[in-house]
Design a protein around this motif. Structure first.
Motif, PDB file in Angstrom:
ATOM      1  N   UNK A 293       0.827  -1.211   0.000  1.00  0.00           N
ATOM      2  CA  UNK A 293       0.000   0.000   0.000  1.00  0.00           C
ATOM      3  C   UNK A 293       0.867   1.269   0.000  1.00  0.00           C
ATOM      4  N   UNK A 294       2.139   1.114   0.336  1.00  0.00           N
ATOM      5  CA  UNK A 294       3.044   2.251   0.276  1.00  0.00           C
ATOM      6  C   UNK A 294       3.697   2.415  -1.081  1.00  0.00           C
ATOM      7  N   UNK A 295       3.503   1.448  -1.949  1.00  0.00           N
ATOM      8  CA  UNK A 295       4.108   1.467  -3.283  1.00  0.00           C
ATOM      9  C   UNK A 295       3.258   2.317  -4.218  1.00  0.00           C
ATOM     10  N   UNK A 296       3.896   3.241  -4.908  1.00  0.00           N
ATOM     11  CA  UNK A 296       3.181   4.124  -5.832  1.00  0.00           C
ATOM     12  C   UNK A 296       3.412   3.650  -7.268  1.00  0.00           C
ATOM     13  N   UNK A 297       2.405   3.060  -7.893  1.00  0.00           N
ATOM     14  CA  UNK A 297       2.596   2.519  -9.250  1.00  0.00           C
ATOM     15  C   UNK A 297       2.823   3.594 -10.302  1.00  0.00           C
ATOM     16  N   UNK A 303       6.457   5.228  -0.797  1.00  0.00           N
ATOM     17  CA  UNK A 303       6.265   6.316   0.151  1.00  0.00           C
ATOM     18  C   UNK A 303       6.981   6.016   1.462  1.00  0.00           C
ATOM     19  N   UNK A 304       7.223   7.064   2.238  1.00  0.00           N
ATOM     20  CA  UNK A 304       8.016   6.906   3.454  1.00  0.00           C
ATOM     21  C   UNK A 304       7.182   6.453   4.649  1.00  0.00           C
ATOM     22  N   UNK A 305       6.092   7.157   4.928  1.00  0.00           N
ATOM     23  CA  UNK A 305       5.372   6.884   6.172  1.00  0.00           C
ATOM     24  C   UNK A 305       3.964   7.448   6.112  1.00  0.00           C
ATOM     25  N   UNK A 306       3.041   6.744   6.745  1.00  0.00           N
ATOM     26  CA  UNK A 306       1.682   7.243   6.940  1.00  0.00           C
ATOM     27  C   UNK A 306       1.512   7.531   8.424  1.00  0.00           C
ATOM     28  N   UNK A 307       1.326   8.790   8.752  1.00  0.00           N
ATOM     29  CA  UNK A 307       1.243   9.204  10.150  1.00  0.00           C
ATOM     30  C   UNK A 307      -0.157   8.955  10.708  1.00  0.00           C
ATOM     31  N   UNK A 308      -0.287   8.891  12.042  1.00  0.00           N
ATOM     32  CA  UNK A 308      -1.590   8.574  12.648  1.00  0.00           C
ATOM     33  C   UNK A 308      -2.702   9.550  12.263  1.00  0.00           C
ATOM     34  N   UNK A 309      -2.336  10.808  11.976  1.00  0.00           N
ATOM     35  CA  UNK A 309      -3.353  11.792  11.609  1.00  0.00           C
ATOM     36  C   UNK A 309      -3.773  11.690  10.151  1.00  0.00           C
ATOM     37  N   UNK A 310      -3.224  10.696   9.443  1.00  0.00           N
ATOM     38  CA  UNK A 310      -3.587  10.492   8.051  1.00  0.00           C
ATOM     39  C   UNK A 310      -2.679  11.162   7.044  1.00  0.00           C
ATOM     40  N   UNK A 311      -1.694  11.926   7.532  1.00  0.00           N
ATOM     41  CA  UNK A 311      -0.764  12.590   6.612  1.00  0.00           C
ATOM     42  C   UNK A 311       0.179  11.563   6.001  1.00  0.00           C
ATOM     43  N   UNK A 312       0.281  11.569   4.681  1.00  0.00           N
ATOM     44  CA  UNK A 312       1.157  10.641   3.973  1.00  0.00           C
ATOM     45  C   UNK A 312       2.450  11.354   3.598  1.00  0.00           C
ATOM     46  N   UNK A 313       3.553  10.874   4.149  1.00  0.00           N
ATOM     47  CA  UNK A 313       4.876  11.389   3.796  1.00  0.00           C
ATOM     48  C   UNK A 313       5.306  10.688   2.515  1.00  0.00           C
ATOM     49  N   UNK A 314       5.348  11.443   1.425  1.00  0.00           N
ATOM     50  CA  UNK A 314       5.614  10.856   0.111  1.00  0.00           C
ATOM     51  C   UNK A 314       7.080  10.912  -0.295  1.00  0.00           C
ATOM     52  N   UNK A 315       7.958  11.233   0.636  1.00  0.00           N
ATOM     53  CA  UNK A 315       9.380  11.219   0.302  1.00  0.00           C
ATOM     54  C   UNK A 315       9.786   9.830  -0.173  1.00  0.00           C
TER      55      UNK A 315
END
Length: 403
Positions: A293-297, A303-315
């Motif tokens: 689910x972290x893989x961007x096709x 992606x780096x991390x999905x934070x608890x508040x729903x923010x997706x770190x796309x680094x």
């Protein structure tokens, strides 16, 4: 497929050589010995930068592993240099274990006994002993293991305390986690302790190491991996109660191959561990599925991390892409599902396109989701040759087994 794998093998073999050549050229510190603590994207060193045990131990592991796998003697000199520097400057002659960092001249700067740093020292020493047959290195590795067990192992609840002071008394600075939030046990530290124990067991198959490896695998199965989501909890207290967490895609995919590796090494010498091996493999497959689910096709990045508040770190971080390449290949080997092979190859294609610095060498530390270069360190406390060189070695070995 065979033609594609042949091309992939050639590219990875060349990339492994290029990574090592970069570190041979730009990492050694000719004035103060050892290796620079920081080198920027323009390959300019900071001679005054502190030197960390994580970087130095990873250099030791990298060139020792390269020596063992390739039998190229020119890698021996860097491995020797790393071993001698750690032996002389990082090992605490009074209390044992290793310092977290020293200054540019090798004087203790931050003598905290962080278990993450202790683990990487053990990892590097064990691989060096394996590659060279060095009796002094093996002796230091055994002592390092015993110091960790004696001072940091929680015999009641299992696992290891995050960090201790120089004399192994309680510490209030955990570096990776937050002491004030009672985050005394972390996924990240335990993952690399297990990795180090696995490396030590290969060269010193002692019962005490096997027992610790079994215990660590149980800790992951019982406390760190969420049995509903097959993602890992990141920060816990002494009783393994979750204090803070997020979805770390890079760590999840990395653990999905490091855990079965440990179980495989155990089972190879201990038939009684076969059921554990099967259970860990089954869980690892589910972890790899969750990590997809972290893989961007759209670009093949992770992606780096999905934070608890729903923010997706796309680094797209260098180490996450390196681990994704191996983790998805491991999942393919376990399942023979083509989607995993495709994601592994896509990770390499992303690395080639966006992370390789074709002008100045090595990898950028990361790029944004729109592929703008991030950071400015080729070498630092955390930017090292371990994730990317290891991913090349792992991929080469695994592709060979596919043929």
């Amino acid at each position: 497929m065979n033609a594609d794998l042949k091309q992939l093998t050639a590219e990875l073999r060349q990339e492994h050589k290029d990574i090592l050549a970069y570190w041979q050229r730009y990492a050694p510190d000719p004035t103060n010995g050892g290796f620079y603590g920081r080198v920027n994207y323009q390959n300019q060193p900071d001679p005054k930068a502190d030197k960390g045990i994580v970087l130095n131990a990873r250099i030791l592991w990298t060139f020792s592993a390269a020596l063992r796998h390739t039998q190229h003697d020119d890698y021996r000199a860097v491995a020797d240099q790393a071993f001698q520097y750690i032996q002389k400057y990082f090992i605490d002659p009074q209390f044992g274990g290793v310092y977290w960092s020293v200054d540019n001249k090798g004087q203790p700067k931050y003598p905290l006994k962080h278990l993450y740093g202790q683990a990487f020292a053990l990892y590097g020493l064990s691989e060096y002993a394996h590659a060279t047959g060095s009796a002094p290195a093996l002796s230091l590795a055994k002592d390092q293991f015993q110091q960790m067990i004696k001072h940091a192992y929680d015999s009641k609840k299992g696992g290891f305390v995050e960090a201790l002071s120089r004399d192994w008394s309680p510490a209030t600075d955990y570096i990776i986690s937050k002491y004030d939030n009672q985050e005394s046990k972390t996924m990240n530290t335990h993952l690399h302790i297990l990795e180090a124990f696995t490396c030590l067991y290969r060269v010193w198959p002692d019962k005490s190491v096997a027992d610790q490896m079994r215990g660590m695998l149980r800790m992951f199965l019982d406390h760190i991996i969420d049995p509903k989501t097959y993602r890992m909890n990141l920060f816990m207290d002494n009783d393994w109660k979750i204090r803070r967490t997020a979805i770390s895609y890079g760590h999840d995919i990395e653990a999905s191959w490091l855990l079965p590796e440990a179980a495989d090494v155990l089972a190879a010498k201990n038939p009684a561990d076969k059921p554990m091996q099967k259970k860990v493999r089954d869980v690892a497959i589910k972890m790899a599925r969750a990590a997809t689910t972290g893989f961007d096709p759209s670009d093949g990045g992770m992606n780096y991390e999905l934070e608890p508040d729903g923010h997706l770190n796309k680094e797209r971080s260098w180490w996450v892409l390196a681990e994704a390449m191996v983790g998805f290949m491991n999942a393919y080997q376990l399942t023979h599902e083509k989607q995993f092979l495709d994601k592994s190859v896509s990770s390499w294609e992303f690395i080639k396109k966006y992370l390789l610095d074709l002008k100045n060498g090595e990898w950028y530390s990361g790029v944004s989701s729109d592929h703008k270069i991030l950071g400015n360190d080729k070498i630092s406390m955390w930017k090292c040759p371990y994730h990317n060189s290891r991913s090349c070695l792992e991929m080469l070995e695994r592709i060979e087994h596919l043929r």
